[in-house]
Motif scaffolding. Structure first.
Motif, PDB file in Angstrom:
ATOM      1  N   THR A   1      42.152  35.136  38.226  1.00  0.00           N
ATOM      2  CA  THR A   1      41.950  35.356  39.652  1.00  0.00           C
ATOM      3  C   THR A   1      42.839  36.481  40.162  1.00  0.00           C
ATOM      4  O   THR A   1      42.409  37.351  40.936  1.00  0.00           O
ATOM      5  CB  THR A   1      42.235  34.058  40.431  1.00  0.00           C
ATOM      6  N   GLU A   2      44.114  36.464  39.720  1.00  0.00           N
ATOM      7  CA  GLU A   2      45.018  37.539  40.116  1.00  0.00           C
ATOM      8  C   GLU A   2      44.554  38.885  39.572  1.00  0.00           C
ATOM      9  O   GLU A   2      44.666  39.913  40.247  1.00  0.00           O
ATOM     10  CB  GLU A   2      46.435  37.222  39.620  1.00  0.00           C
ATOM     11  N   ALA A   3      44.035  38.890  38.346  1.00  0.00           N
ATOM     12  CA  ALA A   3      43.563  40.143  37.753  1.00  0.00           C
ATOM     13  C   ALA A   3      42.376  40.703  38.538  1.00  0.00           C
ATOM     14  O   ALA A   3      42.265  41.924  38.730  1.00  0.00           O
ATOM     15  CB  ALA A   3      43.175  39.920  36.297  1.00  0.00           C
ATOM     16  N   ILE A   4      41.469  39.820  38.994  1.00  0.00           N
ATOM     17  CA  ILE A   4      40.332  40.287  39.804  1.00  0.00           C
ATOM     18  C   ILE A   4      40.819  40.831  41.139  1.00  0.00           C
ATOM     19  O   ILE A   4      40.366  41.890  41.605  1.00  0.00           O
ATOM     20  CB  ILE A   4      39.327  39.140  39.999  1.00  0.00           C
ATOM     21  N   ASN A   5      41.757  40.117  41.750  1.00  0.00           N
ATOM     22  CA  ASN A   5      42.284  40.577  43.047  1.00  0.00           C
ATOM     23  C   ASN A   5      43.028  41.898  42.913  1.00  0.00           C
ATOM     24  O   ASN A   5      42.986  42.733  43.829  1.00  0.00           O
ATOM     25  CB  ASN A   5      43.204  39.509  43.643  1.00  0.00           C
TER      26      ASN A   5
END
Length: 489
Positions: free
Chosen positions: A428-432
């Motif tokens: 999720t952090e990587a997508i954000n």
């Protein structure tokens, strides 16, 4: 400088070269191992040693628990429980997008061909079974023969035949002409490209082989695949993947057997009858009545002239665990897997260390997946599609469209983590942070993005239909309740 002075200068220069400038390992007989001075080619080394290595690998694959574990790991991590996932990527006539209708047809018929009884000439194996047998045989023997049988009497006119690599005679070597030669049953051209295989018609392990029936069948390389994972330039035969660990495994097996035998002897309480030197033996013909077996609580009468002596064999076994652990570590390095997984040993290892070992192992499995995908899966699918189109087995698709239709993707299995919540948060952090795309994350999980998106759309459609049905039901119930209230009033 005169010629005499030049000769003296050269002689002095040669004498002044110190021996310490040589590689230390090259000092044979001093600090390095004794090696042959002649560097043999890889094929000559295999010609001399391959049959013995393969025999030892098969023995270990039958009897050695750690090698059996390694072969099972190859099946589990390279092929996986469901095999390689196939997705057709046929392009539209313009080449700008995928042809969904053609892709659905190809995937449906490829799945149908892969069922048990269709894709294999014996009718015993499915496409998934063939993948599992392929990788296990290559890991154990180092190689396998796969024959492409075109024109086979099934719906698609195509099937596979798996053959033991023993059908390739290691001792069959010939020089033909124009640079063409046969090395260990493989016919090579002047560029070392395989052009044909000379296959023994009978397996050398069958009894009929020894009765003058050594015949060879010439099969072009376009009809057969000799699959092996190369590790040296010019190699034309494969080597068992466990070759670097088999000697260590042999020592471990012998040491474990010796320790267990010693422990059994030490655990056994034995008695010995010892003649008494102070007693003169009586001249009798009958032998004393010795008791050879005892039971708990049993009293033993010692024959006259003998004393009873207890035999105790102490077996400490204090180095057993340490030696076995170190030996398995060396064997695991030879197998290119982590010791903790191979030895089923999770004692004293932290989560971060385990994660590091697992990551390295998975990268190794991915490399072997890539090799198997290129070596077998891509080749089989292309040949199957060609024969299927020639046989008109896929309605609506023509052979003239082979070029645009022959695009596909095989996806190997992927693995979940012990703590998946942390990985989901990291994704999720990587997508954000825009360091990963959702499509990349889906592929890393071993799924096809298009399939996942279509399933999500299908799920949303189903949810919408349920909501509509619930709204209609709620409205009908409200109308019914309104009518009942009017009647009561």
């Amino acid at each position: 400088m005169t010629e005499e002075k030049q000769e003296t200068y050269v002689r002095k220069t040669r004498r002044s070269q110190p021996g310490s400038h040589r590689f230390a390992l090259a000092k044979q007989g001093l600090t390095g191992p004794r090696l042959s001075g002649l560097a043999l080619s890889i094929n000559e080394e295999l010609r001399r040693d391959l049959s013995v290595i393969k025999a030892q690998s098969r023995r270990a694959g039958n009897d050695d628990g750690y090698v059996v574990k390694f072969l099972s790991m190859c099946e589990t991590h390279i092929v996986g429980p469901e095999g390689f996932a196939f997705q057709s990527k046929a392009k539209s006539f313009g080449g700008q997008s995928d042809d969904k209708a053609a892709n659905d047809l190809i995937e449906e018929h490829f799945e149908n061909w892969g069922k048990k009884g269709s894709c294999d000439v014996t009718g015993r194996y499915s496409w998934q079974d063939i993948q599992t047998l392929f990788i296990r045989t290559v890991a154990e023997d180092g190689e396998i023969l796969v024959r492409f049988v075109e024109g086979f009497p099934n719906q698609y006119g195509f099937a596979l035949q798996l053959l033991d690599s023993a059908h390739l005679d290691i001792n069959y070597n010939r020089e033909i002409k124009d640079g063409t030669r046969i090395r260990m049953g493989v016919e090579l051209d002047e560029w070392d490209r395989p052009v044909a295989y000379h296959i023994l018609t009978n397996h050398p392990g069958d009894r009929v082989y020894f009765y003058g029936n050594t015949r060879y069948e010439h099969i072009p390389a376009s009809e057969m695949l000799l699959a092996f994972l190369p590790f040296r330039v010019g190699q034309c035969r494969g080597v068992p993947w466990a070759h670097a660990a088999l000697l260590e495994m042999h020592h471990l097996h012998g040491y474990r057997e010796a320790e267990l035998t010693g422990a059994r002897v030490a655990a056994s309480k034995m008695l010995a009858y010892e003649p008494d030197s102070d007693v003169e033996p009586e001249e009798e013909d009958d032998e004393p009545d010795f008791v050879e077996e005892v039971e708990p609580g049993m009293a033993v009468v010692v024959p006259y002239g003998y004393t009873l002596k207890e035999l105790n064999f102490n077996q400490s076994g204090s180095n057993f665990a340490a030696y076995m652990k170190e030996g398995k570590r060396g064997a695991a390095s030879g197998l290119d897997v982590s010791y903790n997984t191979l030895g089923n040993d999770g004692e004293g290892i932290s989560f971060s260390s385990l994660r590091q070992f697992v990551l390295e192992d998975r990268d190794g499995w991915k490399k072997k997946q890539r090799w198997m995908r290129q070596e077998l899966c891509d080749l089989v699918k292309s040949k199957w599609l060609r024969m299927s189109l020639l046989s008109n087995a896929i309605p609506g698709l023509r052979f003239s469209e082979l070029k645009r239709l022959d695009n596909h993707r095989f996806q190997g299995r992927r693995w979940d983590w012990v703590d998946p919540l942390k990985d989901e948060k990291a994704n999720t952090e990587a997508i954000n942070n825009m360091t990963k795309s959702p499509l990349q994350i889906i592929r890393e999980r071993g799924e096809d993005p298009e399939t996942v998106i279509n399933e999500l759309l299908e799920f949303e459609t189903m949810v919408e239909q349920v909501r509509k049905k619930r709204a209609v039901t709620t409205q009908q119930q409200g109308n019914q309740n309104g009518k009942e209230e009017e009647q009561d009033s």
